[in-house]
Scaffold this motif. Structure first.
Motif, PDB file in Angstrom:
ATOM      1  N   TYR A  77      32.150 -11.641 -45.201  1.00  0.00           N
ATOM      2  CA  TYR A  77      33.380 -11.849 -45.958  1.00  0.00           C
ATOM      3  C   TYR A  77      33.105 -12.346 -47.374  1.00  0.00           C
ATOM      4  O   TYR A  77      33.852 -12.028 -48.306  1.00  0.00           O
ATOM      5  N   ARG A  80      32.398  -9.209 -49.155  1.00  0.00           N
ATOM      6  CA  ARG A  80      33.646  -8.458 -49.311  1.00  0.00           C
ATOM      7  C   ARG A  80      34.514  -9.060 -50.416  1.00  0.00           C
ATOM      8  O   ARG A  80      35.136  -8.332 -51.190  1.00  0.00           O
ATOM      9  N   GLU A  84      35.850  -6.889 -53.388  1.00  0.00           N
ATOM     10  CA  GLU A  84      37.292  -6.600 -53.436  1.00  0.00           C
ATOM     11  C   GLU A  84      37.943  -7.242 -54.664  1.00  0.00           C
ATOM     12  O   GLU A  84      38.877  -6.678 -55.234  1.00  0.00           O
ATOM     13  N   ALA A 144      30.833  -0.538 -51.457  1.00  0.00           N
ATOM     14  CA  ALA A 144      31.808  -0.800 -50.397  1.00  0.00           C
ATOM     15  C   ALA A 144      31.441  -0.037 -49.129  1.00  0.00           C
ATOM     16  O   ALA A 144      31.549  -0.569 -48.014  1.00  0.00           O
ATOM     17  N   LEU A 147      29.018  -1.593 -46.722  1.00  0.00           N
ATOM     18  CA  LEU A 147      29.500  -2.653 -45.829  1.00  0.00           C
ATOM     19  C   LEU A 147      30.216  -2.108 -44.599  1.00  0.00           C
ATOM     20  O   LEU A 147      30.511  -2.867 -43.672  1.00  0.00           O
ATOM     21  N   LEU A 151      31.387  -3.916 -41.008  1.00  0.00           N
ATOM     22  CA  LEU A 151      32.804  -4.133 -40.695  1.00  0.00           C
ATOM     23  C   LEU A 151      33.147  -3.638 -39.293  1.00  0.00           C
ATOM     24  O   LEU A 151      34.028  -4.193 -38.633  1.00  0.00           O
TER      25      LEU A 151
END
Length: 208
Positions: A77, A80, A84, A144, A147, A151
């Motif tokens: 996270y 991320r 993000e 992205a 990942l 996820l």
């Protein structure tokens, strides 16, 4: 696409949509029967999933879908959040009105998917992918994608909770508003708040 590649894509999708979950043992014969495939392409698919870090081979047990530790979830996270936040900031600079409209439509669908967790999760993935696509930056998009495998190991979606869907819907609206205002700072901040809230909820579910 070879049979092995097709089996890999189908098994990956089955994990993504929760048919197989972290900690599950993947027996060749059972997976083959479940996906209506022969054992040879399933064996190839399991080898590729192992090389991807999604499946691990345990002595006397066989192939098992990896389960992330709490520390790994926090690390995931954290990464991320960085990506993000950056994606939202860049999308605020480059997203077209049509792309923002599409994000809004997806979010409205998420808001009404309170009785279908799998659909809400799929729509949520589309929403976040839409932000990445709106950045106009192929390198960020590739980061992205890197990942994605991790996820898959998070386990069941947290969107099975109606209250959680409402929170996600409202936080998405904050991101969308910042994109419409072409305000990178607010977009990045809204995305960061969203990911921090997601992490707290994920840890709460893990500890339950």
């Amino acid at each position: 696409m070879s049979q092995g590649e097709a089996a890999y894509e189908r098994l990956l999708a089955a994990i993504q949509y929760g048919k197989f979950q972290p900690g599950d043992r993947l027996r060749e014969i059972e997976v083959a029967a479940s996906l209506s495939l022969s054992r040879t392409p399933v064996r190839e698919a399991l080898r590729k999933l192992e090389s991807d870090g999604i499946v691990e081979h345990r002595p006397r047990i066989g192939a098992v879908i990896r389960r992330l530790s709490q520390a790994e979830v926090v690390e995931l996270y954290e990464m991320r959040l960085v990506l993000e936040r950056t994606a939202a900031e860049m999308a605020a600079k480059h997203a077209s009105a049509a792309e923002i409209d599409a994000l809004e439509e997806l979010n409205e669908e998420i808001g009404t998917a309170t009785d279908n967790a799998a659909r809400a999760a799929a729509l949520n993935q589309q929403f976040h992918r839409g932000i990445y696509l709106a950045t106009r930056n192929r390198f960020l998009l590739e980061s992205a994608r890197a990942l994605n495998n991790a996820l898959l190991l998070l386990g069941p979606t947290t969107l099975a909770d109606k209250v959680r869907i409402t929170v996600v819907y409202d936080q998405h609206r904050e991101i969308i508003a910042a994109l419409r205002a072409a305000d990178p700072q607010k977009a990045g901040e809204a995305a960061a708040v969203h990911l921090e809230t997601s992490l707290r909820h994920r840890l709460k579910v893990m500890q339950a």
